[in-house]
Design a protein around this motif. Structure first.
Motif, PDB file in Angstrom:
ATOM      1  N   ASP A  37      50.907  40.955  32.815  1.00  0.00           N
ATOM      2  CA  ASP A  37      49.728  41.804  33.039  1.00  0.00           C
ATOM      3  C   ASP A  37      48.461  41.148  32.512  1.00  0.00           C
ATOM      4  OD1 ASP A  37      51.169  43.830  34.261  1.00  0.00           O
ATOM      5  OD2 ASP A  37      51.522  44.910  32.378  1.00  0.00           O
ATOM      6  N   ASN A  38      47.408  41.227  33.279  1.00  0.00           N
ATOM      7  CA  ASN A  38      46.078  40.736  32.923  1.00  0.00           C
ATOM      8  C   ASN A  38      45.992  39.239  32.652  1.00  0.00           C
ATOM      9  OD1 ASN A  38      44.858  43.297  33.156  1.00  0.00           O
ATOM     10  ND2 ASN A  38      45.655  43.837  31.137  1.00  0.00           N
ATOM     11  N   ALA A  39      46.927  38.463  33.171  1.00  0.00           N
ATOM     12  CA  ALA A  39      46.833  37.007  33.044  1.00  0.00           C
ATOM     13  C   ALA A  39      45.703  36.527  33.951  1.00  0.00           C
ATOM     14  CB  ALA A  39      48.144  36.350  33.445  1.00  0.00           C
ATOM     15  N   GLU A  40      44.869  35.649  33.412  1.00  0.00           N
ATOM     16  CA  GLU A  40      43.766  35.092  34.193  1.00  0.00           C
ATOM     17  C   GLU A  40      44.257  33.859  34.933  1.00  0.00           C
ATOM     18  OE1 GLU A  40      40.775  34.405  31.255  1.00  0.00           O
ATOM     19  OE2 GLU A  40      40.137  36.500  31.269  1.00  0.00           O
ATOM     20  N   LEU A  41      43.943  33.787  36.223  1.00  0.00           N
ATOM     21  CA  LEU A  41      44.414  32.687  37.061  1.00  0.00           C
ATOM     22  C   LEU A  41      43.239  31.793  37.450  1.00  0.00           C
ATOM     23  CD1 LEU A  41      46.795  34.794  39.297  1.00  0.00           C
ATOM     24  CD2 LEU A  41      47.421  33.354  37.363  1.00  0.00           C
ATOM     25  N   TYR A  42      43.495  30.484  37.354  1.00  0.00           N
ATOM     26  CA  TYR A  42      42.472  29.492  37.654  1.00  0.00           C
ATOM     27  C   TYR A  42      43.051  28.438  38.600  1.00  0.00           C
ATOM     28  CZ  TYR A  42      40.156  31.358  33.503  1.00  0.00           C
ATOM     29  OH  TYR A  42      39.560  32.193  32.589  1.00  0.00           O
ATOM     30  N   VAL A  43      42.210  27.942  39.500  1.00  0.00           N
ATOM     31  CA  VAL A  43      42.573  26.814  40.348  1.00  0.00           C
ATOM     32  C   VAL A  43      41.525  25.737  40.085  1.00  0.00           C
ATOM     33  CG1 VAL A  43      42.763  25.957  42.710  1.00  0.00           C
ATOM     34  CG2 VAL A  43      43.697  28.191  42.123  1.00  0.00           C
ATOM     35  N   ASN A  44      41.989  24.582  39.609  1.00  0.00           N
ATOM     36  CA  ASN A  44      41.084  23.500  39.201  1.00  0.00           C
ATOM     37  C   ASN A  44      39.993  24.023  38.265  1.00  0.00           C
ATOM     38  OD1 ASN A  44      42.613  21.790  40.717  1.00  0.00           O
ATOM     39  ND2 ASN A  44      41.071  21.382  42.253  1.00  0.00           N
ATOM     40  N   GLU A  45      40.410  24.858  37.327  1.00  0.00           N
ATOM     41  CA  GLU A  45      39.542  25.452  36.305  1.00  0.00           C
ATOM     42  C   GLU A  45      38.498  26.425  36.858  1.00  0.00           C
ATOM     43  OE1 GLU A  45      40.295  25.337  33.114  1.00  0.00           O
ATOM     44  OE2 GLU A  45      41.954  24.038  33.672  1.00  0.00           O
ATOM     45  N   GLN A  46      38.642  26.855  38.096  1.00  0.00           N
ATOM     46  CA  GLN A  46      37.780  27.894  38.651  1.00  0.00           C
ATOM     47  C   GLN A  46      38.554  29.208  38.664  1.00  0.00           C
ATOM     48  OE1 GLN A  46      36.350  26.673  42.552  1.00  0.00           O
ATOM     49  NE2 GLN A  46      34.293  26.567  41.679  1.00  0.00           N
ATOM     50  N   TYR A  47      37.984  30.222  38.083  1.00  0.00           N
ATOM     51  CA  TYR A  47      38.613  31.534  37.989  1.00  0.00           C
ATOM     52  C   TYR A  47      38.788  32.135  39.386  1.00  0.00           C
ATOM     53  CZ  TYR A  47      39.184  36.447  36.662  1.00  0.00           C
ATOM     54  OH  TYR A  47      39.648  37.721  36.512  1.00  0.00           O
ATOM     55  N   ILE A  48      40.017  32.617  39.682  1.00  0.00           N
ATOM     56  CA  ILE A  48      40.237  33.247  40.990  1.00  0.00           C
ATOM     57  C   ILE A  48      40.695  34.699  40.891  1.00  0.00           C
ATOM     58  CG2 ILE A  48      40.724  31.088  42.196  1.00  0.00           C
ATOM     59  CD1 ILE A  48      43.683  32.130  42.232  1.00  0.00           C
ATOM     60  N   GLY A  49      41.083  35.146  39.687  1.00  0.00           N
ATOM     61  CA  GLY A  49      41.469  36.538  39.571  1.00  0.00           C
ATOM     62  C   GLY A  49      42.327  36.823  38.360  1.00  0.00           C
ATOM     63  N   LYS A  50      42.533  38.108  38.139  1.00  0.00           N
ATOM     64  CA  LYS A  50      43.368  38.581  37.037  1.00  0.00           C
ATOM     65  C   LYS A  50      44.626  39.190  37.644  1.00  0.00           C
ATOM     66  CE  LYS A  50      41.432  39.820  32.850  1.00  0.00           C
ATOM     67  NZ  LYS A  50      40.665  40.636  31.967  1.00  0.00           N
ATOM     68  N   GLY A  51      45.767  38.590  37.354  1.00  0.00           N
ATOM     69  CA  GLY A  51      47.029  39.115  37.875  1.00  0.00           C
ATOM     70  C   GLY A  51      47.432  38.518  39.210  1.00  0.00           C
ATOM     71  N   ASN A  52      46.477  38.431  40.137  1.00  0.00           N
ATOM     72  CA  ASN A  52      46.766  37.796  41.439  1.00  0.00           C
ATOM     73  C   ASN A  52      45.460  37.389  42.109  1.00  0.00           C
ATOM     74  OD1 ASN A  52      45.770  39.990  43.162  1.00  0.00           O
ATOM     75  ND2 ASN A  52      47.522  41.114  42.383  1.00  0.00           N
ATOM     76  N   GLY A  53      45.589  36.508  43.068  1.00  0.00           N
ATOM     77  CA  GLY A  53      44.426  36.045  43.806  1.00  0.00           C
ATOM     78  C   GLY A  53      44.836  35.259  45.031  1.00  0.00           C
ATOM     79  N   ILE A  54      43.914  35.146  45.960  1.00  0.00           N
ATOM     80  CA  ILE A  54      44.136  34.369  47.177  1.00  0.00           C
ATOM     81  C   ILE A  54      42.998  33.378  47.295  1.00  0.00           C
ATOM     82  CG2 ILE A  54      44.264  34.446  49.700  1.00  0.00           C
ATOM     83  CD1 ILE A  54      45.435  37.254  49.444  1.00  0.00           C
TER      84      ILE A  54
END
Length: 127
Positions: A37-54
């Motif tokens: 829960d509430n894990a922050e997701l990054y792609v190449n150090e760019q934030y894409i979302g909390k929990g999930n992202g596309i």
């Protein structure tokens, strides 16, 4: 003369598009989620979302996916790629000289594809 001109134009248009980029595109849509829960997701150090992202990955670039949460160790994984066999259709167009090497290879990177379009990345949390 008119038939030769039309044939030349048609051949040039086909040759200027690599088969892999023509059929599969030069990018892929990727979904990323975490079971924490509430894990922050990054792609190449760019934030894409909390929990999930596309997001969209360009085949020409390399990517790393990171999951972070306060109190947990961040986890980073690379997005792996493999050869896209559709690229080989360029052999029938121009023996692959332009369509494979120049367009799909150097130009768009479409001769590769990402091995996954869905990732689950969890930070390491102590119990």
């Amino acid at each position: 003369m008119k038939k030769i001109l039309i044939s030349t134009i048609l051949t040039a248009n086909i040759a200027l598009s690599g088969c892999a980029s023509m059929f599969n595109g030069s990018s892929q849509q990727v979904s990323i989620r975490s079971n924490i829960d509430n894990a922050e997701l990054y792609v190449n150090e760019q934030y894409i979302g909390k929990g999930n992202g596309i997001t969209t990955f360009k085949k020409k670039q390399n990517y790393t996916i990171t999951a972070r949460k306060d109190g947990c160790d961040a986890v980073t994984i690379p997005a792996s790629k493999s050869f896209d066999a559709t690229t080989l259709l360029g052999i029938f167009i121009d023996f692959g000289i332009i369509s494979i090497l120049v367009i799909d290879g150097v130009g768009t990177g479409a001769w590769q594809q990402f091995d996954q379009t869905s990732y689950v990345v969890d930070p390491r949390c102590r119990a």
